[in-house]
Design a protein around this motif. Structure first.
Motif, mmCIF file in Angstrom:
data_model
loop_
_atom_site.group_PDB
_atom_site.id
_atom_site.type_symbol
_atom_site.label_atom_id
_atom_site.label_comp_id
_atom_site.label_asym_id
_atom_site.label_seq_id
_atom_site.Cartn_x
_atom_site.Cartn_y
_atom_site.Cartn_z
ATOM 1 N N GLY A 212 -12.849 -28.991 -132.248
ATOM 2 C CA GLY A 212 -11.345 -28.911 -132.475
ATOM 3 C C GLY A 212 -11.061 -27.759 -133.623
ATOM 4 O O GLY A 212 -10.067 -27.167 -133.939
ATOM 5 N N LYS A 213 -12.153 -26.910 -133.848
ATOM 6 C CA LYS A 213 -12.074 -25.756 -134.676
ATOM 7 C C LYS A 213 -12.071 -24.457 -134.157
ATOM 8 O O LYS A 213 -12.636 -24.412 -133.038
ATOM 9 C CB LYS A 213 -13.201 -25.904 -135.756
ATOM 10 N N SER A 214 -11.813 -23.463 -134.599
ATOM 11 C CA SER A 214 -11.930 -22.106 -133.871
ATOM 12 C C SER A 214 -13.164 -21.531 -134.428
ATOM 13 O O SER A 214 -13.322 -21.210 -135.558
ATOM 14 C CB SER A 214 -10.560 -21.101 -134.219
ATOM 15 N N VAL A 215 -13.997 -21.089 -133.843
ATOM 16 C CA VAL A 215 -15.325 -20.354 -134.126
ATOM 17 C C VAL A 215 -15.604 -19.128 -133.357
ATOM 18 O O VAL A 215 -15.203 -19.183 -132.038
ATOM 19 C CB VAL A 215 -16.313 -21.631 -133.785
ATOM 20 N N ALA A 216 -15.806 -18.580 -134.010
ATOM 21 C CA ALA A 216 -16.346 -16.841 -133.473
ATOM 22 C C ALA A 216 -17.778 -16.574 -133.269
ATOM 23 O O ALA A 216 -18.375 -17.159 -134.015
ATOM 24 C CB ALA A 216 -15.428 -15.580 -134.250
ATOM 25 N N ALA A 217 -17.949 -15.519 -132.459
ATOM 26 C CA ALA A 217 -19.329 -15.091 -132.216
ATOM 27 C C ALA A 217 -19.319 -13.769 -131.591
ATOM 28 O O ALA A 217 -18.288 -13.294 -131.001
ATOM 29 C CB ALA A 217 -20.278 -15.998 -131.405
ATOM 30 N N MET A 218 -20.103 -12.885 -131.462
ATOM 31 C CA MET A 218 -20.426 -11.689 -131.103
ATOM 32 C C MET A 218 -20.317 -11.554 -129.463
ATOM 33 O O MET A 218 -20.866 -12.423 -128.927
ATOM 34 C CB MET A 218 -21.557 -10.778 -131.561
ATOM 35 N N THR A 219 -19.739 -10.925 -128.717
ATOM 36 C CA THR A 219 -19.625 -10.679 -127.466
ATOM 37 C C THR A 219 -20.876 -10.518 -126.828
ATOM 38 O O THR A 219 -21.633 -9.733 -127.327
ATOM 39 C CB THR A 219 -18.437 -9.528 -126.766
ATOM 40 N N GLY A 220 -21.339 -11.277 -125.766
ATOM 41 C CA GLY A 220 -22.678 -10.830 -125.100
ATOM 42 C C GLY A 220 -23.698 -11.885 -125.799
ATOM 43 O O GLY A 220 -24.789 -11.849 -125.200
ATOM 44 N N SER A 221 -23.503 -12.464 -126.841
ATOM 45 C CA SER A 221 -24.529 -12.976 -127.592
ATOM 46 C C SER A 221 -25.046 -14.263 -127.233
ATOM 47 O O SER A 221 -23.982 -15.083 -126.557
ATOM 48 C CB SER A 221 -24.129 -12.765 -129.198
ATOM 49 N N VAL A 222 -26.069 -14.786 -127.596
ATOM 50 C CA VAL A 222 -26.446 -16.255 -127.231
ATOM 51 C C VAL A 222 -25.625 -17.273 -127.945
ATOM 52 O O VAL A 222 -25.586 -18.102 -127.487
ATOM 53 C CB VAL A 222 -27.949 -16.484 -127.405
ATOM 54 N N ASP A 223 -25.176 -16.957 -129.054
ATOM 55 C CA ASP A 223 -24.292 -17.711 -129.860
ATOM 56 C C ASP A 223 -22.851 -17.896 -129.283
ATOM 57 O O ASP A 223 -22.420 -19.048 -129.306
ATOM 58 C CB ASP A 223 -24.093 -17.077 -131.348
ATOM 59 N N LEU A 224 -22.545 -16.765 -128.825
ATOM 60 C CA LEU A 224 -21.256 -16.939 -127.761
ATOM 61 C C LEU A 224 -21.462 -17.970 -126.719
ATOM 62 O O LEU A 224 -20.549 -18.969 -126.461
ATOM 63 C CB LEU A 224 -20.559 -15.750 -127.387
ATOM 64 N N ALA A 225 -22.650 -17.658 -126.000
ATOM 65 C CA ALA A 225 -22.936 -18.519 -124.803
ATOM 66 C C ALA A 225 -23.224 -19.804 -125.126
ATOM 67 O O ALA A 225 -22.500 -20.966 -124.683
ATOM 68 C CB ALA A 225 -24.062 -18.044 -124.124
ATOM 69 N N ALA A 226 -23.541 -20.452 -126.095
ATOM 70 C CA ALA A 226 -23.750 -21.675 -126.832
ATOM 71 C C ALA A 226 -22.683 -22.212 -127.209
ATOM 72 O O ALA A 226 -22.276 -23.528 -126.745
ATOM 73 C CB ALA A 226 -24.868 -21.544 -127.971
ATOM 74 N N LEU A 227 -21.784 -21.603 -127.654
ATOM 75 C CA LEU A 227 -20.356 -22.164 -128.047
ATOM 76 C C LEU A 227 -19.615 -22.439 -126.811
ATOM 77 O O LEU A 227 -18.805 -23.369 -126.636
ATOM 78 C CB LEU A 227 -19.491 -20.858 -128.978
ATOM 79 N N GLU A 228 -19.426 -21.512 -125.794
ATOM 80 C CA GLU A 228 -18.949 -21.609 -124.486
ATOM 81 C C GLU A 228 -19.461 -22.877 -123.695
ATOM 82 O O GLU A 228 -18.607 -23.604 -123.609
ATOM 83 C CB GLU A 228 -18.876 -20.523 -123.641
ATOM 84 N N LYS A 229 -20.745 -23.113 -123.970
ATOM 85 C CA LYS A 229 -21.347 -24.008 -123.226
ATOM 86 C C LYS A 229 -21.055 -25.363 -123.812
ATOM 87 O O LYS A 229 -20.804 -26.690 -123.148
ATOM 88 C CB LYS A 229 -22.858 -24.108 -123.368
ATOM 89 N N ALA A 230 -20.701 -25.565 -125.144
ATOM 90 C CA ALA A 230 -20.467 -26.899 -126.031
ATOM 91 C C ALA A 230 -19.028 -27.107 -126.122
ATOM 92 O O ALA A 230 -18.664 -28.277 -126.361
ATOM 93 C CB ALA A 230 -20.941 -26.672 -127.518
ATOM 94 N N LYS A 231 -18.194 -26.045 -125.950
ATOM 95 C CA LYS A 231 -16.944 -26.402 -126.300
ATOM 96 C C LYS A 231 -16.124 -27.353 -125.441
ATOM 97 O O LYS A 231 -15.236 -28.257 -126.124
ATOM 98 C CB LYS A 231 -15.918 -25.050 -126.011
ATOM 99 N N SER A 232 -16.456 -27.742 -124.223
ATOM 100 C CA SER A 232 -15.930 -28.833 -123.500
ATOM 101 C C SER A 232 -16.687 -30.352 -123.662
ATOM 102 O O SER A 232 -16.032 -31.278 -123.000
ATOM 103 C CB SER A 232 -15.875 -28.668 -121.986
ATOM 104 N N SER A 233 -17.780 -30.245 -124.730
ATOM 105 C CA SER A 233 -18.485 -31.566 -124.911
ATOM 106 C C SER A 233 -17.975 -32.340 -125.735
ATOM 107 O O SER A 233 -18.348 -33.484 -126.155
ATOM 108 C CB SER A 233 -19.893 -31.128 -124.927
ATOM 109 N N CYS A 234 -16.906 -31.785 -126.393
ATOM 110 C CA CYS A 234 -16.247 -32.431 -127.545
ATOM 111 C C CYS A 234 -15.042 -33.614 -127.177
ATOM 112 O O CYS A 234 -14.495 -33.399 -126.081
ATOM 113 C CB CYS A 234 -15.487 -31.387 -128.313
ATOM 114 N N ALA A 235 -15.444 -34.918 -127.831
ATOM 115 C CA ALA A 235 -14.612 -36.031 -126.941
ATOM 116 C C ALA A 235 -13.172 -35.843 -127.568
ATOM 117 O O ALA A 235 -12.209 -35.852 -126.811
ATOM 118 C CB ALA A 235 -15.201 -37.287 -127.689
ATOM 119 N N ALA A 236 -12.922 -35.293 -128.748
ATOM 120 C CA ALA A 236 -11.484 -35.312 -129.424
ATOM 121 C C ALA A 236 -10.770 -33.987 -128.771
ATOM 122 O O ALA A 236 -9.725 -34.260 -128.030
ATOM 123 C CB ALA A 236 -11.506 -35.614 -130.834
ATOM 124 N N ALA A 237 -11.336 -33.146 -129.327
ATOM 125 C CA ALA A 237 -10.835 -31.881 -129.098
ATOM 126 C C ALA A 237 -11.797 -30.666 -128.835
ATOM 127 O O ALA A 237 -12.779 -30.605 -129.541
ATOM 128 C CB ALA A 237 -9.741 -31.214 -130.112
#
Length: 295
Positions: free
Chosen positions: A155-180
């Motif tokens: 439900g929070k806005s989280v930033a990461a660097m384009t092309g990084s593993v951090d961005l990929a991890a956030l993209e992978k996890a973003k829809s796993s949240c039950a609420a938002a």
């Protein structure tokens, strides 16, 4: 197979316009060439006498500019590796997201960038481990927001660097949240992501601990929270007719620097000693990528 003249001509065609666009010629460390290691190089690279190095613009402590001078752990390691191989380093500062495509286009021989080695990335390049690390969240101190794990940023806005593993991890996890879902924001550099945090445009930034530590020094109003994933990261090597010899020569150069203590000195100089490895490992086409810690 390219002939030496063809490679030299192509290198010149790349270098001349790149110089106008901001290529940084990094001077080699004051280290001697090691003939038995240089002998492992592909003949075309050895004859050209130049190591074409992509240097992703990650900021401190990895690669950053002070005036016209390029500094950082990756810059120092690149110079030391080139010197050990008896080559002149030709370093080009580029966006992180352009590194692997640059290797595929034969613009570079190797690329620094603390790559996590994934199956997807191994479709584009080969890798040699050079360091190890983990990620963390950066948050504003005045927000009282202290996420420890990925579910904490739902439900929070989280930033990461384009092309990084951090961005990929956030993209992978973003829809796993039950609420938002996580609202994922991509920025070209870590410093741009942190600027968005400081200005209140995002709630947190996910970044490598080394980047996070330096960003905290520059921005007293932010702090880090949580430890995410982690494991070995690597230098990428262009996959072409030169790959096998380039991998073996690069590994030998890194292992030599580790053995002599020059690797440790470079890490200590850049406050990155916590990520030291004891031996470089090759991950070539067909290898299984390393297993990274769960978050």
């Amino acid at each position: 197979m390219e002939v030496p003249f063809a490679r030299s001509f192509k290198a010149l065609a790349i270098i001349l316009p790149a110089l106008a666009a901001g290529v940084v010629n990094a001077g080699a460390e004051d280290l001697p060439a090691v003939p038995e290691i240089a002998a492992k190089l592909p003949p075309l690279v050895k004859e050209a006498g130049v190591l074409r190095i992509a240097m992703p613009d990650q900021g401190k402590p990895f690669a950053y500019k002070v005036g016209s001078e390029l500094k950082g752990m990756d810059v120092d390691l690149a110079n030391a590796m080139a010197a050990t191989l008896g080559l002149k380093p030709q370093v080009t500062l580029i966006p992180f997201a352009s590194a692997l495509t640059g290797l595929q286009a034969n613009k570079f021989d190797i690329s620094f960038g603390e790559f996590y080695i994934t199956s997807e990335r191994m479709k584009a390049a080969d890798f040699i481990t050079s360091w190890q690390t983990y990620a963390t969240f950066l948050v504003r101190k005045d927000s009282k927001f202290t996420p420890e794990k990925v579910p904490d940023v739902c439900g929070k806005s989280v930033a990461a660097m384009t092309g990084s593993v951090d961005l990929a991890a956030l993209e992978k996890a973003k829809s796993s949240c039950a609420a938002a879902p996580i609202k994922v924001e991509a920025f070209p550099t870590s410093s741009a992501a942190v600027l968005a945090l400081v200005s209140g445009r995002v709630d947190a930034v996910r970044a490598d601990i080394g980047v996070a530590s330096d960003m905290m020094k520059a921005n007293p109003g932010i702090d880090r929270s949580g430890r995410l994933g982690g494991g070995v990261c690597a230098i990428a090597v262009a996959r072409n007719d030169n790959s096998k010899q380039m991998l073996e020569a690069s590994k030998a150069a890194l292992d030599h620097l580790i053995k002599t203590g020059d690797y440790t000195k470079i890490l200590e100089k850049n406050d990155t000693g916590y990520g030291a490895i004891t031996e470089a490992t090759i991950y070539a086409q067909g290898s299984n990528p390393p297993v990274y810690k769960e978050e």
